[in-house]
Scaffold this active site. Structure first.
Site, PDB file in Angstrom:
ATOM      1  N   ASP A  84      34.651  35.721  38.307  1.00 52.12           N
ATOM      2  CA  ASP A  84      33.608  35.272  37.394  1.00 52.12           C
ATOM      3  C   ASP A  84      32.260  35.894  37.732  1.00 52.12           C
ATOM      4  OD1 ASP A  84      33.740  33.611  39.772  1.00 52.12           O
ATOM      5  OD2 ASP A  84      32.180  32.363  38.866  1.00 52.12           O
TER       6      ASP A  84
ATOM      7  N   GLU B 122      33.360  30.917  41.328  1.00 57.35           N
ATOM      8  CA  GLU B 122      32.513  30.979  42.514  1.00 57.35           C
ATOM      9  C   GLU B 122      31.061  30.705  42.165  1.00 57.35           C
ATOM     10  OE1 GLU B 122      29.882  32.638  45.620  1.00 57.35           O
ATOM     11  OE2 GLU B 122      30.016  33.217  43.513  1.00 57.35           O
TER      12      GLU B 122
END
Length: 560
Positions: free
Chosen positions: A146, A213
């Protein structure tokens, strides 16, 4: 802010720290700094014609052009993660990761044909390349899929569109290009090349890629870490390498700084509740005004700058004193005095002169040795003619090595009590209670994190393999020192799985002045030279780890 001796009301920082001894006429030249910063010899894998040939291939234009295309393609897949995402399967915004998985499968066919591929909580990716020797603990390489969102209002400010993956002859541009799809693609390139060369690992190799994350990893890395821990047990992983710090030139010396520690983390929500009413008949102070006064008190005094011996930056100072001719003399003298002390900490009732002197290098260094506070989010009021009954602020903190989140809670409780007393409000500090006419302090439990365990950095373990690999690739002039992360990575979920966690960006481009300075902002980019050198490093590191035998005889390492 030079002053570091806190006011009488700051007894919240009364940690059990030892005092410094007196040193008289002790001279810095009498202390052997180099004994505290011994550098391993460059570590090269054993000769292997097929593997050496594939390593040489990484330096060709053919590979360079191919990896530019693959990293550019990864950047084009818009894998944003948001703080307000609902659960996987319920929020359609998670669906972008299906497309990213499809892309990876197409870009790296051998990995997906020959390795075990597991999807944890739908979008977490775990790749397993089984080694031939079960007695050897696995090597785990990490990255996250991400990226932080691109605010729509900033798109026009980008030199190249943020999802273009544009290549300008030096850089690949776009969101995620350096945080951290470059690292993800680099480790995938490494395994794809090793498979192509018919590498047969003795030590199992794992790749673990989370997908949230940027919003703390609770759905991605947390679930992946639990899965890995269940399979391999406590301390079941030989070494972990995730994104992190890279290279820094200071005092005329180039340092590689793999993160061996992370500061702690806590968000404090402060809410002021006061009676409402019509704005035409206001009270002397509204909840917004009272909250503002409390914020001003919080910001008027910083946390003290303190450098404990267990903080990896203490070792970097010793490395600088050892190998840098331009290392400041005053700093060296203070460091020598601290180094001969048997204490791990410093007394909080006195200024830490070593830390204060080191902090003169700037905020980026100061906050390696200081708990930070940042007032980041505020809300209050709903209408211009209605008194605000509720106002809230969120204060973010990153906790210094040697301190705990309790230090923050106690300090804010002390300051809030002073304001509550002044305005005849009740204080509820971390007791879970709330009532009208009160100040409420709450910690976000799902975000609170103590300071990470510190990774051992002796050269007879995985740190030595990492450092030896750096010096083999980048030269003996590079000094490898333990580093510390001011931010947090997905490794927060892996503490039980390994003592040897390294947060490291191994790519290096001496001509690149951008480095990590473009992450999370406009014009994020990574130099291709940096990216290619990261692939080279991972290739050498995987092979060096495969030949290292921590579990049996360290003498068997191949050192050239």
């Amino acid at each position: 802010m030079e002053e570091e001796a806190l006011s009488p009301g700051s007894c919240w920082l009364a940690l059990s720290l030892d005092s410094l001894p007196a040193f008289g006429h002790f001279a810095a030249s009498q202390y052997d700094f180099q004994s505290q910063c011994q550098q391993p010899e460059p570590l090269l894998p054993a000769k292997n014609e097929a593997l050496d040939k594939i390593f040489d291939h990484i330096q060709t234009d053919t590979f360079r052009n191919a990896t530019i295309e693959r990293l550019s393609g990864a950047v084009k897949v818009r894998t944003e993660s948001f703080d307000d995402l609902d659960e996987v399967g319920q929020d359609p915004r998670w669906d972008v990761f299906y497309g990213f998985h499809t892309y990876l499968k197409k870009a790296f066919p051998l990995i997906h044909e020959r390795l075990q591929v597991e999807k944890i909580n739908t979008h977490g990716l775990l790749y397993t390349w089984k080694g031939s020797d079960d007695a050897l603990k696995p090597t785990l390489l990490m990255a996250h899929q991400d990226v932080v969102p691109v605010p729509p209002e900033t798109v026009e400010a980008w030199t190249y569109p943020p999802w273009s993956g544009a290549y300008d002859g030096k850089y690949i541009w776009g969101r995620g290009s350096s945080d951290c799809k470059n690292q993800l693609i680099a480790v995938m390139e490494t395994l794809e090349l090793l498979l192509e060369a018919n590498f047969k690992p003795k030590r199992t190799i794992l790749l673990s890629f989370g997908f949230d994350e940027e919003c703390s990893g609770r759905r991605g890395a947390s679930r992946l870490a639990s899965h890995i821990h269940e399979r391999y047990g406590d301390d079941g992983i030989a070494a972990i390498v995730d994104e992190g710090s890279g290279f820094e030139k200071t005092w005329g010396t180039l340092f590689a700084k793999p993160g061996t520690a992370e500061k702690g983390y806590i968000d404090i929500y402060i809410t002021v509740r006061m009676p409402g009413g019509h704005s035409s008949v206001p009270s002397d102070h509204t909840s917004i005004g009272v909250l503002s006064e409390l914020i001003t008190k919080i910001e008027s005094e910083q946390y003290p700058t303190r450098l404990s011996k267990e903080n990896p930056y203490f070792t970097q100072l010793q490395c600088g004193a050892s190998y840098s001719d331009a290392f400041p003399k005053k700093l060296k003298k203070l460091l020598a005095h601290r180094s001969v002390s048997t204490s791990q900490q410093v007394r909080t009732s006195r200024p830490d002169h070593l830390a204060l002197e080191a902090a003169k290098q700037g905020p980026a260094i100061k906050y390696l040795m200081q708990t930070s506070q940042a007032v980041d989010v505020i809300s209050g009021g709903i209408k211009v003619n209605a008194l605000p009954e509720r106002s809230t602020v969120v204060v973010n903190h990153r906790i210094n090595v040697g301190e705990t989140t309790k230090v923050v809670e106690e300090r804010l409780a002390y300051l809030a009590d002073d304001v509550a007393t002044k305005y005849n409000l009740t204080l509820h500090a971390f007791d879970g209670k709330e009532e009208p006419s009160s100040i409420i302090l709450e910690a976000a439990a799902d975000h609170t994190l103590e300071v990470a365990p510190i990774t051992p950095s002796s050269n007879d373990g995985p740190f030595g393999v990492l450092a030896g690999t750096v010096r083999a690739l980048h030269g003996k002039e590079v000094i490898v020192t333990p580093g510390i992360m001011t931010g947090n990575t997905d490794t927060r979920w892996y503490w039980k799985s390994s003592k040897y966690i390294f947060r490291f960006a191994p790519g290096y481009d001496p001509e690149d002045k951008v480095g990590l300075g473009s992450i999370h902002t406009v014009d994020e980019r990574v130099s291709v030279r940096n990216h290619v050198s990261a692939v080279q490093w991972f290739m050498m590191f995987v092979r060096n780890m495969d030949e290292a035998d921590f579990e049996k005889k360290q003498e068997d390492w191949v050192i050239v």
